[in-house]
Design an enzyme around this catalytic site. Structure first.
Site, short mmCIF file in Angstrom:
data_model
loop_
_atom_site.label_atom_id
_atom_site.label_comp_id
_atom_site.label_asym_id
_atom_site.label_seq_id
_atom_site.Cartn_x
_atom_site.Cartn_y
_atom_site.Cartn_z
N ASP A 192 -9.92 -3.92 5.45
CA ASP A 192 -9.81 -2.49 5.17
C ASP A 192 -8.38 -1.98 5.29
OD1 ASP A 192 -12.58 -2.59 5.01
OD2 ASP A 192 -12.84 -2.05 7.11
N ARG B 235 -14.31 0.59 4.02
CA ARG B 235 -14.77 1.57 5.01
C ARG B 235 -14.43 2.99 4.54
NH1 ARG B 235 -15.03 0.68 11.38
NH2 ARG B 235 -12.86 1.28 11.36
N MET C 206 -15.14 -2.69 -1.05
CA MET C 206 -15.25 -2.29 0.35
C MET C 206 -14.06 -1.41 0.75
SD MET C 206 -16.62 -5.86 2.02
CE MET C 206 -18.38 -6.22 2.08
N THR D 162 -8.38 -7.09 9.42
CA THR D 162 -9.36 -6.30 8.67
C THR D 162 -8.97 -6.22 7.21
OG1 THR D 162 -10.35 -4.14 8.25
CG2 THR D 162 -8.28 -4.12 9.44
N GLN E 269 -15.86 -10.59 -1.91
CA GLN E 269 -14.47 -10.12 -1.99
C GLN E 269 -13.66 -10.40 -0.73
OE1 GLN E 269 -14.22 -5.49 -1.89
NE2 GLN E 269 -16.39 -5.99 -1.82
N ARG E 270 -14.32 -10.55 0.40
CA ARG E 270 -13.54 -10.78 1.63
C ARG E 270 -13.52 -12.24 2.05
NH1 ARG E 270 -17.48 -7.42 5.79
NH2 ARG E 270 -19.21 -8.88 5.88
N GLU F 237 -16.94 1.84 -1.70
CA GLU F 237 -18.39 1.88 -1.46
C GLU F 237 -18.83 3.10 -0.66
OE1 GLU F 237 -19.34 -1.70 0.71
OE2 GLU F 237 -18.11 -1.12 2.39
#
Lengths: 395, 395
Positions: free
Chosen positions: B135, B182, B180, B133, B292-293, B237
Site C-alpha cells: 500500500d 487500502r 488494492m 506494505t 498483484q502482490r 478497491e
C-alpha cells in the site's frame, strides 16, 4: 498477388507474433505485390477500413512479436450470408488474391465461407487460417498459439494466490482463482502446472468437462480446508453445474438492466459467497480477467516462437497454392518437446470445439492428471520458479 | 543474544527477501546465539508456535528472496493489552533479547507496544521494525518494500488491459482495473507508469485521496470513450464517494449472511454495472486480487534488493544497541535513483497513514501527475516494455 490479413476473436499475448510472421514472410516474397491489413477483422473489409502494412516502419514491425493484443484490432462479428457478396466486392476492388485470417473457431468459419463464396463466384482466392486462442479449444491442432502464454500466467498466478493464502490462512483461508476458457477447461487445468506438493495450490480444479453441483464443491472445499488449514480452487468463468447452467446463474440476479437482461454473480463470486455463508470460511476471489491473456511478463517463449511460425507457414502454403486450410501444430512423440507444421481443412475446424479428454483429469479427484501436465508443461516455456518452504522445526 | 523474527499483515512478493536479510545477517553474527521464527506473526508468540530458523537448509534460505508471501505465515491480529504480559513471558522463557517485526502500520504498533511493555517490566529487549506494505502508506520512509513489485504488476496489468480493450473496442469498449491499496491511492496511481500516449491506458485513475461521485465518474468515462472509442479506468478497491462511503456500498446488498452482515458489489463491479446500464457501453472488470502482490514474474529487482537491505539493517541496528525504531528509506536528490537507510521511531509510524500528496495528482484531470511518475518509476525496476502501435495508413 496482393494479400489481406486480419485478426479476430479474443486477442492473446502472441497474436501479433503471428501477424509479424505473416508480414515478414509476405513482404520478403517476390510473389507478393502488397499486404493490406483489415482493421477489426472481417468488419474492416465490410467497412473498407483497410491499411497498407507495407508502409509501417521496420522498428514497429520488430516490436510486434513483443506487443500483446491485436495490433490490427479485433472483432466478434458473425458473418451473415449477405455479407459475402460485399466481402468479394472489396476483394475484387483491391485485387486481393490471398486472405489470411488469424483467429479461433468462429474465424475459421468466416474464412471458410469467404473461400467458398469466392470459389462459387469463380474468383481466384487463396484462403489460409492461422490458429489463435487462449482457450486451446481448436480441434486437429495439438494446441493453439496463445494458450501457452495464458497458461503460464494462470500457473504463476495460482502459485502466487496459493502462497498468499497459505500465509493468510488464519483470516482468509479460502481463495478462488477464476480464469477464462470459454466452455473448455484447458486454461483452468493450467492452474496446476506449478503444483509440486500437496501444500501447493491449487487443491481443487473445476472444469466445464466435469460439472459438479455447488453443494459437492462446498464439501470438497471443506475437506481440503480441514486437511491443510487453507484451500485454493481454480475454476472456469463458465463453470456449469450438472444441469448445464453456469454456477450462480440461477436465483436472484445481481441486477436487471434497462432491457430486462439479468446479470448474475460469476461462478467464483457465487462460490465465495456460499463458502463464506455456509462453511464460515472467508473466501476471496482473484479474477484477473483480460490481464491473463495479455501480460507481457508471462509470455511463453515457445508460444511466441510457434505463433510467429504458424503465421509464416500460412503465407508459404498460400504462395504454394493451398487454400481453405488452417495451419496446425503436430506434436512429435518423445522428448524433447517438438512440433511440426501441417494443415487441416478450415471446415473441419470451424465451429468445432476440442475439450479436455477424460485422461487429462484425475478419475477420483477434482484435479488435472499427470498426463495433462506432460501435455501442457512444454507449452508454457521456461521452467516455473522453485519456491522455498521452511522445514519449521519447533524450538 | 537470541533474536526472534516475525512477519505480519498482508504479504508481499518480497517480504521474504527481508526475512532473508534478517537471517543472513543474524546467523553470520557472533553476537547472535540463535534465531527463532514466530509462525503467523505475534500470534506465534502467544501460541508458542516458534521454530528454530538455524536449522533451515542453506538451499531453502537461498530461495527465500525469490519466494513470494510470508514464509513464516502472517496474521492480522490486533494485540490486546492483556496479551503483552503473555508475550513477555514467552520472551523470558526463551531468553529472546531482540525482536524484529516485518510489517506495516499495525505491526509497528505491535512492535512498539511490546518494546514499551518490556521497558516498563525492566526486561532488556531491543525491538526493530522492518517496513513492508504494497500500500506504500507508511509515513517517514520514502517508500515501502513490497510497493515497487506490486506497482510493477499494476503498471504491466494496466498496459495489458489497455491493449486488450483497444483491440476489442467494438464489442467491449470499457475496462475497469480494480487494485488494492487500502485507503491510499499509491497502487492505483501506479497504473499510469506504462502510459506514454493519449491512446495508452489508463485514461482515468481514481484514488481515495480524491473522492468523486459515481455520476461524475460516469461523465468522465463517457467523455474518454467519445475521444478514443474506448476507455480504461483504474481504481482502488476502497474508492470512496465524496460522502466517504465506498462506491457501491449503498443500496441493495448482493447478499446478507447468516449474521446479518451485508455484502456489496466492489466499486469496480458497481461502476461496470452502471456504465453498462446508463451509458450503454459494455464494461469489463479485471480484479487481480492477491495475484498483484505475489506474482514472481513482476518482482522489481530494486524492490527485492531494498527489502533484503532493510532486513539486514534492522539486525545491524539492534546489535548496535538501537531499539523502538523502524528502518526507513531516504531518497537522495537527483539522478540516478539512490536511497540511503535511516531509522524512525516506531511510535511515529504506528497507526499513521501516508496518502498521495496533492502534487502527485493532475489538478484538472483524474490522472496522476508527472511528479508521481518521477517518484514511482525508479521503484519498479527495469524499464517497462515498449509496445508497437501501427501507423495504419489507409490503402
Amino acid at each position: 498477388m496482393k494479400l489481406l490479413v486480419g485478426q479476430s476473436g479474443g486477442p492473446t499475448a502472441v497474436i501479433n507474433a503471428s501477424l509479424f510472421g505473416v508480414l515478414d514472410e509476405a513482404l520478403a516474397s517476390s510473389q507478393v505485390s502488397g499486404v493490406v491489413g483489415s482493421l477489426h477483422g472481417i468488419e474492416g473489409v465490410l467497412r473498407r477500413e483497410l491499411i497498407d502494412l507495407g508502409q509501417e516502419a521496420p522498428e514497429t514491425l520488430a516490436l510486434l512479436p513483443h506487443t500483446p493484443s491485436a495490433a490490427l484490432g479485433s472483432c466478434r462479428y458473425k458473418l451473415r450470408d449477405d455479407d459475402l457478396e460485399a466481402v468479394l466486392a472489396v476483394f475484387r476492388q483491391y485485387d486481393i488474391r490471398c486472405f489470411i485470417y488469424i483467429g479461433g473457431n468462429d474465424s475459421a468459419d468466416t474464412a471458410h465461407r469467404v473461400g467458398e463464396a469466392a470459389h462459387e463466384a469463380g474468383y481466384e482466392l487463396r484462403v489460409m487460417g492461422v490458429p489463435k486462442t487462449i482457450d486451446n479449444d481448436l480441434p486437429l491442432t495439438d494446441h493453439c498459439p496463445g494458450y501457452g502464454s495464458a497458461a503460464r500466467f494462470v500457473a504463476l498466478a495460482t502459485m502466487a494466490a496459493g502462497r498468499d493464502t497459505e500465509a493468510m490462512r488464519r483470516t482468509d483461508p479460502v481463495k478462488i482463482v477464476e480464469v477464462m476458457g470459454r466452455h473448455a477447461g484447458w486454461l483452468a487445468a493450467a492452474s496446476m502446472l506449478g503444483k509440486r506438493s500437496a501444500e501447493d495450490a491449487p487443491h481443487l480444479v473445476y472444469v466445464p468437462e466435469r460439472p459438479l453441483a455447488a453443494e459437492a464443491i462446498l464439501d470438497e472445499v471443506a475437506r481440503a480446508h480441514q486437511a491443510l488449514g487453507y484451500a485454493v480452487l481454480a475454476l472456469c468463468e463458465n463453470q456449469p453445474d450438472p444441469s448445464g447452467k453456469v454456477l450462480g446463474a440461477e436465483g436472484t440476479p445481481v441486477f436487471v438492466d434497462a432491457f430486462g437482461h439479468a446479470y448474475h454473480e460469476s461462478p467464483g463470486a457465487y462460490l465465495a459467497r456460499r463458502i463464506q455463508d455456509e462453511l464460515g470460511l472467508r473466501a476471496r476471489l482473484d479474477k484477473p480477467g483480460s490481464i491473463q491473456r495479455m501480460m507481457t511478463a508471462t509470455v511463453s517463449a515457445t508460444d511466441r516462437a510457434e505463433a510467429e511460425l504458424v503465421g509464416r507457414q500460412a503465407v508459404r502454403c498460400a504462395l504454394a497454392g493451398q487454400t481453405d486450410q488452417m495451419v496446425i501444430l503436430v506434436r512429435q512423440p518423445g522428448e524433447p518437446y517438438a512440433c511440426t507444421l501441417d494443415t487441416a481443412l478450415l471446415q473441419d475446424i470451424a465451429n468445432q470445439q476440442k475439450r479436455l479428454p477424460a485422461s487429462y483429469l484425475e478419475p477420483q479427484a477434482s484435479l488435472p492428471s499427470q498426463a495433462f501436465r506432460d501435455y501442457a508443461l512444454p507449452l508454457i516455456g521456461e521452467p516455473l520458479p522453485t519456491l522455498a518452504r521452511l522445514r519449521a522445526i519447533p524450538v
